[in-house]
Structure formats: structure tokens, C-alpha cells
Write a protein that holds these residues in place. Structure first.
Motif, PDB file in Angstrom:
ATOM      1  N   CYS A 207      13.080  -9.588  18.796  1.00  0.00           N
ATOM      2  CA  CYS A 207      11.669  -9.316  18.516  1.00  0.00           C
ATOM      3  C   CYS A 207      11.474  -7.960  17.845  1.00  0.00           C
ATOM      4  N   ALA A 208      12.119  -6.952  18.372  1.00  0.00           N
ATOM      5  CA  ALA A 208      11.953  -5.602  17.830  1.00  0.00           C
ATOM      6  C   ALA A 208      12.464  -5.528  16.399  1.00  0.00           C
ATOM      7  N   ALA A 209      13.596  -6.160  16.147  1.00  0.00           N
ATOM      8  CA  ALA A 209      14.164  -6.140  14.799  1.00  0.00           C
ATOM      9  C   ALA A 209      13.255  -6.874  13.823  1.00  0.00           C
ATOM     10  N   ALA A 210      12.675  -7.986  14.272  1.00  0.00           N
ATOM     11  CA  ALA A 210      11.778  -8.749  13.403  1.00  0.00           C
ATOM     12  C   ALA A 210      10.570  -7.906  13.019  1.00  0.00           C
ATOM     13  N   ARG A 211      10.008  -7.245  14.023  1.00  0.00           N
ATOM     14  CA  ARG A 211       8.830  -6.432  13.750  1.00  0.00           C
ATOM     15  C   ARG A 211       9.156  -5.298  12.775  1.00  0.00           C
ATOM     16  N   SER A 212      10.244  -4.609  13.031  1.00  0.00           N
ATOM     17  CA  SER A 212      10.568  -3.467  12.170  1.00  0.00           C
ATOM     18  C   SER A 212      10.911  -3.928  10.754  1.00  0.00           C
ATOM     19  N   ALA A 213      11.488  -5.114  10.623  1.00  0.00           N
ATOM     20  CA  ALA A 213      11.791  -5.624   9.287  1.00  0.00           C
ATOM     21  C   ALA A 213      10.510  -5.945   8.528  1.00  0.00           C
ATOM     22  N   VAL A 214       9.547  -6.568   9.219  1.00  0.00           N
ATOM     23  CA  VAL A 214       8.264  -6.874   8.574  1.00  0.00           C
ATOM     24  C   VAL A 214       7.556  -5.585   8.169  1.00  0.00           C
ATOM     25  N   VAL A 215       7.598  -4.606   9.068  1.00  0.00           N
ATOM     26  CA  VAL A 215       6.979  -3.316   8.759  1.00  0.00           C
ATOM     27  C   VAL A 215       7.649  -2.687   7.539  1.00  0.00           C
ATOM     28  N   ALA A 216       8.969  -2.796   7.492  1.00  0.00           N
ATOM     29  CA  ALA A 216       9.698  -2.244   6.350  1.00  0.00           C
ATOM     30  C   ALA A 216       9.273  -2.927   5.059  1.00  0.00           C
ATOM     31  N   ASP A 217       9.054  -4.232   5.120  1.00  0.00           N
ATOM     32  CA  ASP A 217       8.620  -4.983   3.943  1.00  0.00           C
ATOM     33  C   ASP A 217       7.281  -4.466   3.449  1.00  0.00           C
ATOM     34  N   ILE A 218       6.357  -4.269   4.380  1.00  0.00           N
ATOM     35  CA  ILE A 218       5.026  -3.801   4.007  1.00  0.00           C
ATOM     36  C   ILE A 218       5.089  -2.384   3.444  1.00  0.00           C
ATOM     37  N   GLU A 219       5.867  -1.534   4.093  1.00  0.00           N
ATOM     38  CA  GLU A 219       5.972  -0.144   3.630  1.00  0.00           C
ATOM     39  C   GLU A 219       6.615  -0.059   2.258  1.00  0.00           C
ATOM     40  N   ALA A 220       7.575  -0.927   2.021  1.00  0.00           N
ATOM     41  CA  ALA A 220       8.223  -0.928   0.703  1.00  0.00           C
ATOM     42  C   ALA A 220       7.221  -1.302  -0.382  1.00  0.00           C
ATOM     43  N   ALA A 221       6.426  -2.343  -0.118  1.00  0.00           N
ATOM     44  CA  ALA A 221       5.423  -2.765  -1.087  1.00  0.00           C
ATOM     45  C   ALA A 221       4.393  -1.660  -1.306  1.00  0.00           C
ATOM     46  N   ALA A 222       3.976  -1.035  -0.210  1.00  0.00           N
ATOM     47  CA  ALA A 222       2.989   0.033  -0.316  1.00  0.00           C
ATOM     48  C   ALA A 222       3.548   1.199  -1.115  1.00  0.00           C
ATOM     49  N   GLY A 223       4.808   1.541  -0.855  1.00  0.00           N
ATOM     50  CA  GLY A 223       5.422   2.664  -1.564  1.00  0.00           C
ATOM     51  C   GLY A 223       5.523   2.407  -3.054  1.00  0.00           C
ATOM     52  N   ASP A 224       6.022   1.227  -3.409  1.00  0.00           N
ATOM     53  CA  ASP A 224       6.171   0.917  -4.827  1.00  0.00           C
ATOM     54  C   ASP A 224       4.825   0.873  -5.531  1.00  0.00           C
ATOM     55  N   LEU A 225       3.828   0.259  -4.869  1.00  0.00           N
ATOM     56  CA  LEU A 225       2.499   0.158  -5.484  1.00  0.00           C
ATOM     57  C   LEU A 225       1.858   1.531  -5.615  1.00  0.00           C
ATOM     58  N   SER A 226       2.035   2.340  -4.596  1.00  0.00           N
ATOM     59  CA  SER A 226       1.471   3.689  -4.634  1.00  0.00           C
ATOM     60  C   SER A 226       2.058   4.471  -5.806  1.00  0.00           C
ATOM     61  N   GLN A 227       3.362   4.316  -5.973  1.00  0.00           N
ATOM     62  CA  GLN A 227       4.035   4.988  -7.089  1.00  0.00           C
ATOM     63  C   GLN A 227       3.483   4.493  -8.424  1.00  0.00           C
ATOM     64  N   TRP A 228       3.279   3.171  -8.520  1.00  0.00           N
ATOM     65  CA  TRP A 228       2.764   2.587  -9.756  1.00  0.00           C
ATOM     66  C   TRP A 228       1.362   3.102 -10.041  1.00  0.00           C
ATOM     67  N   LEU A 229       0.528   3.181  -8.983  1.00  0.00           N
ATOM     68  CA  LEU A 229      -0.844   3.644  -9.158  1.00  0.00           C
ATOM     69  C   LEU A 229      -0.869   5.095  -9.621  1.00  0.00           C
ATOM     70  N   ALA A 230      -0.005   5.931  -9.009  1.00  0.00           N
ATOM     71  CA  ALA A 230       0.047   7.339  -9.388  1.00  0.00           C
ATOM     72  C   ALA A 230       0.482   7.480 -10.844  1.00  0.00           C
ATOM     73  N   GLN A 231       1.448   6.660 -11.222  1.00  0.00           N
ATOM     74  CA  GLN A 231       1.943   6.681 -12.595  1.00  0.00           C
ATOM     75  C   GLN A 231       0.853   6.244 -13.570  1.00  0.00           C
ATOM     76  N   GLN A 232       0.071   5.260 -13.133  1.00  0.00           N
ATOM     77  CA  GLN A 232      -1.006   4.744 -13.970  1.00  0.00           C
ATOM     78  C   GLN A 232      -2.091   5.794 -14.177  1.00  0.00           C
ATOM     79  N   ALA A 233      -2.343   6.576 -13.133  1.00  0.00           N
ATOM     80  CA  ALA A 233      -3.431   7.557 -13.191  1.00  0.00           C
ATOM     81  C   ALA A 233      -3.107   8.701 -14.147  1.00  0.00           C
ATOM     82  N   SER A 234      -1.818   8.999 -14.283  1.00  0.00           N
ATOM     83  CA  SER A 234      -1.427  10.144 -15.120  1.00  0.00           C
ATOM     84  C   SER A 234      -1.420   9.789 -16.605  1.00  0.00           C
TER      85      SER A 234
END
Lengths: 234, 234
Positions: A207-234
DNA sequence: TGACTCCAAGTGTGATCACACATATCACCC
DNA sequence: GGGTGATATGTGTGATCACACTTGGAGTCA
């Protein structure tokens, strides 16, 4: 007398398929929703009742209902002249949505774990294969669809209707931007690795591994998108 | 030539108040929403478009929009003959909603903490006083209103619109039942103690204590309601 | 050239009418 | 008397028309 042809109609297997009655409003809603989820519309694109009604070949009434429904779900927002439009994501909102996703999808995974069986694991593994093929063939639509099916399969095992609808609305809000990250090879490789981690955790019932993996998936998407947005703004 | 009377209109402070243009649909929505939140309607009570339209003295069109909006928020559910009705809470759904509340409201409190200032603490302390007075005078409506204002004041400091709307919809779903627990003296005493804990945590800026106090508040409500539902079923 | 006026197109909002469907009631016939 | 069919009522759904508001641009005048 009892074995009349009519008797078959009452049997569970021999009858007709239940007729799916979809109202016009429902059809318009599903079409728009699907297109938003898969990033068909550009962020900021206005969707007026009359334009959508003309495109769909229906009156404005079903369109009005469908648009309002999407507005309540935060899938559309009011624009300048009260016209609804596809929301434009800023970094703050992205962080907010991601935090909510971590809280809710983490909870959904935990609640789903006891109900996950070998069939589910097989389906998830199969969907991983579909995603892999989609990446190789460059079919972004297919990838996005399989990605949602993968997560949805897990969350619906939590048998939490309300939670599922909220999670869906959050995905809907991010939909127009998912397509962007799906073009990045590094992101896709990382995502596939995480997806395999999720499947493995499901298989072993960790259970713990499943949760942390899902969280990692979300954080990865958020990180990449955040980077893209910052790049877009500049 | 520049100092014409017109010039004042463009100044930020000296103009007229922006006229709040509430559409009929919005007014109907707000009224129904408020009554659901404060438990005015009985669980299971049907709300048809025509009956509401007649009661409100408007056409069915604004009512249709308002009801659909509430349906999307899970504040109303479809009944037998497609008529919308106030949802009936079962124990499983109560647990689901409470788990979501803990996840989201816990997150909201954490995000709000850095923005909490002395004014906020004063307002919260004042609202505690209002709740206390309401308990003594037996004014349940006033208590429920102050209780929501108390929590809302905290959550809105997290400056998370989407999260706030989801939290509101969860409160809306539990609204018809809040009134029931508000009649129990033991529950109220415990709730007031927890509310003071929250204020104290806000004052000292103790993030962990604030979160755990909010969680305790939610769990207490869930426990009491769960007990009431079980008692009702027997 | 600039600012102002006016009009046309587009927008959401709301009322009214018509239709399909579900349910309940009741008369009717076997 | 019990099953059967018609009818009345209430329901959501959808189309059409009318209205108020916003916005853009063409036209006009100083």
C-alpha cells in the motif's frame, strides 16, 4: 402456455440490450469533456453557446446545460464578456491542483488497494503495454486515453463515487496541458517507469509503495508542466 | 480640463459600488444552496423544476440551470423518475466524504497557516463567541452559519479557489445532516473545545496542531453522525 | 488627425410552447 | 375478482423567440 415466445423476454440473458438513452445535453457534454480532457481545445479558446450549438447541429438549450455543467466542474471558466472559455493554467493554480491530486489520489489508492485483484493487475499491465506502443508510434491521443484508463481503473476500485468525480474534474482542468508533457521523451520515459512501479506495488499489495508511486507520478507531471509554463512565460 | 467631474469615476476609491448583477438562476441557486447547507430540506425530499419555479415565482428555465448546478456539485442526486432530490446519506458515503474532508481541509489549513494574521485570529475568536451564544440560546441556524464562517475564514486564507469550491460541495452534501448533530449537547461541547484548540494553534502558528485539531473536528462530526445513522437504521 | 457617436454582430439570459416518458388511477372486460 | 388497457398528471428535455448587454468598427465632426 407458459412457453410462449414472450417468456424469453423476461430471462436475464435472452432479452434485448438495454437501450442507452443519451440526451442531447449528455452527448454534447461528453464530446466537449472528451475534447477538453485530451487537449483538443487551445487554452483560452472561447466556447459560446451558439457556436457550439451550430457545430453540433443542435439547439442552444442542450449546449447551455452542457457548458454550465463543465463550468461547475471547473473545466471551463468565464471569460471577459461572460463567454465561457478553456481555462489558462498559471503556476499557482497548477501547484494547487497538484496538491489536491496528491491528497485525493493518494487517498483513493489507499482505499482501492484491498479491492485490487489479479484481474486488475493484468488490465493495468496491459494498459502499460498500450501506453508503451503509443509512445513508440507517437500516438499521443492513444497514450493520453490509456493513461487515464490506467489511473481510473485503480481509483474506481476505491468505490468512491464522489471522490472519483472530483479527481476527474481535476484531470479535466489539467487536460489541455497534458498533451504538452506527452511530447517530452524524458517525461514519458520517467512516467512509464513510475507506472511499472505502480503495477508492481499493486501486485505485491504494498500500500505504501503504491501511494508513493502515484504521488511521484503526479509530482513528475507537475514539475515538467511547471517548467514548461515558466519557459513559456519568458 | 483634466479635473472634470468624470475624473473621479475612474479613481479606485471614489466611484460607485460595482452593481452586483445576480441573474435569476444565480438567486435561485443561492437560495436552494443555502437551504440545503443549513438542513432546511429533508433528506430524500424531491425538488422538481416546476414546483421550485412556482415557489420562487420564476420560469422553469433559471430553476433548471440552478438544479443542474447543484446536481453537478453532488448537492442533489437523481431520484426514481429522474427527479432531483436531496441525497440520503448512508454510512459508507459518510466515511468517504469524511476521508475527503480530512485530506482536503487538512491540506487547506496547512496552506492557509502562513497567511493567518492577528486579524484572522480575532475574527475566529469572535466567531467562537457567536457559536457559544447560539448554543446557549438554542439558535441552531445561527450556530451552523457561524460554524461554516469559522472554517471558511481559515480555508479562504489558503487562496485556493478550486479547493475551496470542492470543500464547499462536501459541506453541502453533509448539510442536511449537520443540523442533527447540532442538537446534541455532548457534540457541541466537544466541538467548541476543538474550535478553541484551532484558534490557539492559529495564534501560536503551530501548523501541525492546527491540522490535527481540524482533523479531530471532522472525525468527531463523522463519529457522531455515524452513530446517529446506525441508531436510525435499527 | 483625433475623438466621439452610432450601429451591427455576437453574447448570455429568460419565457413559452411542444414533446416523450413515467407513474398512478380508474373504468372495463374476461 | 383480477388482470388489462386507456387516460390524466407530473416529469425532464428541447426548440424557438425576445430581450439586455457588450464589443468592435465604420462613419462623422471638430
Amino acid at each position: 402456455m407458459a412457453n410462449r415466445a414472450v417468456a424469453d423476454w423476461s430471462s436475464d440473458s435472452g432479452g434485448l440490450e438495454p437501450i442507452a438513452r443519451a440526451t442531447l445535453q449528455e452527448q454534447v457534454y461528453q464530446q466537449l469533456r472528451n475534447r477538453i480532457m485530451t487537449g483538443f481545445f487551445q487554452p483560452g479558446q472561447p466556447l459560446s453557446t451558439r457556436s457550439v450549438a451550430e457545430a453540433a447541429g443542435v439547439s442552444v438549450m442542450p449546449v447551455r446545460d452542457a457548458l454550465r455543467r463543465l463550468e461547475v466542474e471547473n473545466a471551463l471558466v468565464v471569460g471577459n464578456n461572460r463567454t465561457l472559455q478553456v481555462p489558462i493554467l498559471d503556476v499557482d493554480t497548477l501547484q494547487e491542483i497538484s496538491a489536491m491530486r496528491i491528497a485525493l489520489e493518494g487517498l483513493a489508492v489507499e482505499r482501492a488497494m484491498p479491492a485490487i485483484n489479479t484481474d486488475d493487475v493484468a488490465v493495468l499491465r496491459n494498459l502499460c503495454g498500450v501506453m508503451n506502443d503509443s509512445i513508440l508510434s507517437g500516438d499521443i491521443d492513444k497514450y493520453l486515453e490509456a493513461n487515464w484508463a490506467f489511473h481510473n481503473r485503480i481509483y474506481e476500485r476505491s468505490s468512491s463515487e464522489i471522490m472519483l468525480s472530483v479527481i476527474e474534474s481535476l484531470w479535466l482542468r489539467m487536460g489541455p496541458y497534458f498533451r504538452l508533457t506527452a511530447k517530452d521523451k524524458n517525461h514519458l520515459d520517467n512516467a512509464m517507469k513510475i507506472h511499472h512501479d505502480i503495477v508492481e506495488a499493486m501486485r505485491t499489495g504494498d500500500c505504501a509503495a503504491a501511494r508513493s508511486a502515484v504521488v511521484a507520478d503526479i509530482e513528475a507531471a507537475a514539475g515538467d508542466l511547471s517548467q514548461w509554463l515558466a519557459q513559456q512565460a519568458s
